[in-house]
Design an enzyme around this catalytic site. Sequence first.
Site, short mmCIF file in Angstrom:
data_model
loop_
_atom_site.label_atom_id
_atom_site.label_comp_id
_atom_site.label_asym_id
_atom_site.label_seq_id
_atom_site.Cartn_x
_atom_site.Cartn_y
_atom_site.Cartn_z
N SER A 8 0.82 -1.22 0.16
CA SER A 8 -0.07 -0.01 -0.13
C SER A 8 1.01 1.31 0.15
O SER A 8 1.67 1.51 0.95
CB SER A 8 -1.08 0.05 1.24
OG SER A 8 -1.19 1.25 1.34
N HIS A 33 -1.26 -1.59 -4.05
CA HIS A 33 -2.53 -0.98 -3.50
C HIS A 33 -2.60 0.47 -3.44
O HIS A 33 -1.52 0.94 -2.83
CB HIS A 33 -2.70 -1.62 -2.08
CG HIS A 33 -3.93 -1.55 -1.55
ND1 HIS A 33 -5.24 -2.46 -1.58
CD2 HIS A 33 -4.22 -0.74 -0.48
CE1 HIS A 33 -5.89 -1.93 -0.71
NE2 HIS A 33 -5.71 -1.17 -0.11
N ASP A 35 -4.81 3.61 -1.65
CA ASP A 35 -6.04 3.90 -1.07
C ASP A 35 -6.43 5.48 -0.87
O ASP A 35 -5.86 6.39 -0.75
CB ASP A 35 -5.19 3.67 0.51
CG ASP A 35 -4.98 2.61 1.07
OD1 ASP A 35 -6.09 1.42 1.05
OD2 ASP A 35 -4.08 2.06 1.36
N MET A 37 -8.91 7.99 0.25
CA MET A 37 -9.84 8.46 1.40
C MET A 37 -10.21 9.68 1.10
O MET A 37 -9.55 10.90 0.91
CB MET A 37 -9.01 8.28 2.70
CG MET A 37 -8.33 7.09 2.83
SD MET A 37 -7.33 7.13 4.43
CE MET A 37 -6.76 5.60 4.26
N HIS A 66 -8.43 0.83 -3.65
CA HIS A 66 -9.44 0.69 -2.71
C HIS A 66 -9.81 2.06 -2.30
O HIS A 66 -9.33 2.95 -1.87
CB HIS A 66 -8.66 0.35 -1.32
CG HIS A 66 -9.26 0.35 0.02
ND1 HIS A 66 -8.64 -0.12 1.09
CD2 HIS A 66 -10.88 -0.01 0.23
CE1 HIS A 66 -9.67 -0.03 1.92
NE2 HIS A 66 -10.73 -0.06 1.45
N MET A 68 -12.05 4.67 -0.29
CA MET A 68 -13.01 4.74 0.93
C MET A 68 -13.55 6.10 1.03
O MET A 68 -13.00 7.00 1.34
CB MET A 68 -11.85 4.78 2.23
CG MET A 68 -11.41 3.46 2.35
SD MET A 68 -9.69 3.33 3.52
CE MET A 68 -8.69 3.43 1.71
N MET A 137 -11.49 -6.04 5.53
CA MET A 137 -10.68 -5.11 6.19
C MET A 137 -10.38 -5.83 7.74
O MET A 137 -11.13 -6.30 8.31
CB MET A 137 -11.35 -3.79 6.67
CG MET A 137 -11.74 -2.91 5.32
SD MET A 137 -10.15 -2.49 4.46
CE MET A 137 -9.26 -1.63 5.62
N GLY A 142 -9.11 3.91 7.22
CA GLY A 142 -8.83 5.04 7.49
C GLY A 142 -7.39 5.39 7.78
O GLY A 142 -7.00 6.71 7.29
N GLY A 144 -3.27 3.89 7.89
CA GLY A 144 -2.30 2.88 7.73
C GLY A 144 -1.50 2.70 9.56
O GLY A 144 -1.85 3.48 10.22
N GLY A 145 -0.64 1.62 9.84
CA GLY A 145 0.02 1.22 10.74
C GLY A 145 -1.11 0.97 11.97
O GLY A 145 -0.44 0.96 13.17
N ASP A 175 -6.51 -6.30 4.44
CA ASP A 175 -5.84 -5.14 4.45
C ASP A 175 -5.91 -4.70 5.83
O ASP A 175 -6.95 -4.45 6.44
CB ASP A 175 -6.78 -4.33 3.60
CG ASP A 175 -6.39 -3.08 3.32
OD1 ASP A 175 -5.07 -2.51 3.85
OD2 ASP A 175 -6.79 -1.96 2.76
N GLY A 176 -4.65 -4.33 6.47
CA GLY A 176 -4.66 -3.64 7.65
C GLY A 176 -4.01 -4.42 8.85
O GLY A 176 -4.28 -5.73 9.10
N GLY A 177 -2.70 -4.09 9.04
CA GLY A 177 -1.82 -4.69 10.02
C GLY A 177 -1.34 -6.21 9.52
O GLY A 177 -0.90 -6.79 10.39
N GLY A 197 1.25 -2.16 4.05
CA GLY A 197 1.57 -0.74 3.97
C GLY A 197 2.94 -0.70 4.75
O GLY A 197 4.09 -0.76 4.21
C1 DX5 Z 1 -6.31 1.43 5.63
C2 DX5 Z 1 -5.92 1.41 4.33
C3 DX5 Z 1 -4.93 0.28 4.28
C4 DX5 Z 1 -3.51 0.81 4.98
C5 DX5 Z 1 -2.80 -0.48 5.32
O1 DX5 Z 1 -7.44 2.11 5.67
O2 DX5 Z 1 -6.99 0.83 3.57
O3 DX5 Z 1 -4.57 -0.25 3.02
O4 DX5 Z 1 -2.71 1.37 3.73
O5 DX5 Z 1 -1.68 -0.16 6.10
P1 DX5 Z 1 -0.92 -1.18 7.35
O6 DX5 Z 1 -0.44 -2.21 6.18
O7 DX5 Z 1 0.01 -0.28 7.78
O8 DX5 Z 1 -1.80 -1.53 8.22
ZN ZN Z 2 -6.62 -0.22 1.65
#
Ligand code: DX5
Ligand code: ZN
Length: 218
Positions: A8, A33, A35, A37, A66, A68, A137, A142, A144-145, A175-177, A197
Amino acid sequence: MKRIISPSILAADFGNLQSMCEMINRSEAEWLHIDVMDGVFVPNISFGFPVIEAVKKHCNKLLDVHIMIVNPGKYVQRFARAGAEMLTFHYEATENPLEVIEMIRAEGIKVGITINPDIPVSELEPFISKVDLVLLMTVFAGYGGQKFIEDSYERIDTLKEMVDRLNPDCLIEVDGGVNAENAPKLFAHGVNVLVAGSTVFNSPNPEKMIVELLKIDN
Ligand code: DX5
Ligand code: ZN
């Protein structure tokens, strides 16, 4: 079973997007990927069409976009023209998911549907046969990290059962963590595409980390 890493760019250095794209081109990542938003569907604002167009110029991997955003149907054509090859929208963001699916199909690109962790996976059942990908998800969309939500494995198993029954060609993405510890377990539960990400871009060697994430038995 297909296994893909989709780094990401939210966690990348936006001052060096071209070199990031060149690294991704060299790497084992098959997708990138992106994102988007809008500050309404999610509290955060990321970036829009000019960034996708710039990435498209330099990146030769599949652009996995993706969105959002509220009212996703309004912008389908713009995302397709900017370079999206897989466009994934939030089920919660529209009154009429089928209409959005059809709009994305009409652009001749692949279609994905996604839900946040508080939406029952069963609500996706009517759409499974109509999409190329379901994104679960594993954090709230919303930022990353964030920390991976451990309850997600049960949701993945429910989705996997639905996909096997209704549309075995449909890919499962999370996606996420995602990190090197949970990646093998996620693949073992039937996930096809891992978004990562901070794990990739905060690594001292992102290319090596992508290879590490692809290992099923580490
Ligand atoms: C969060 C995004 C993710 C994000 C993931 O809303 O959709 O794609 O970039 O980030 P990591 O991999 O750091 O959790
Ligand atoms: Zn994403």
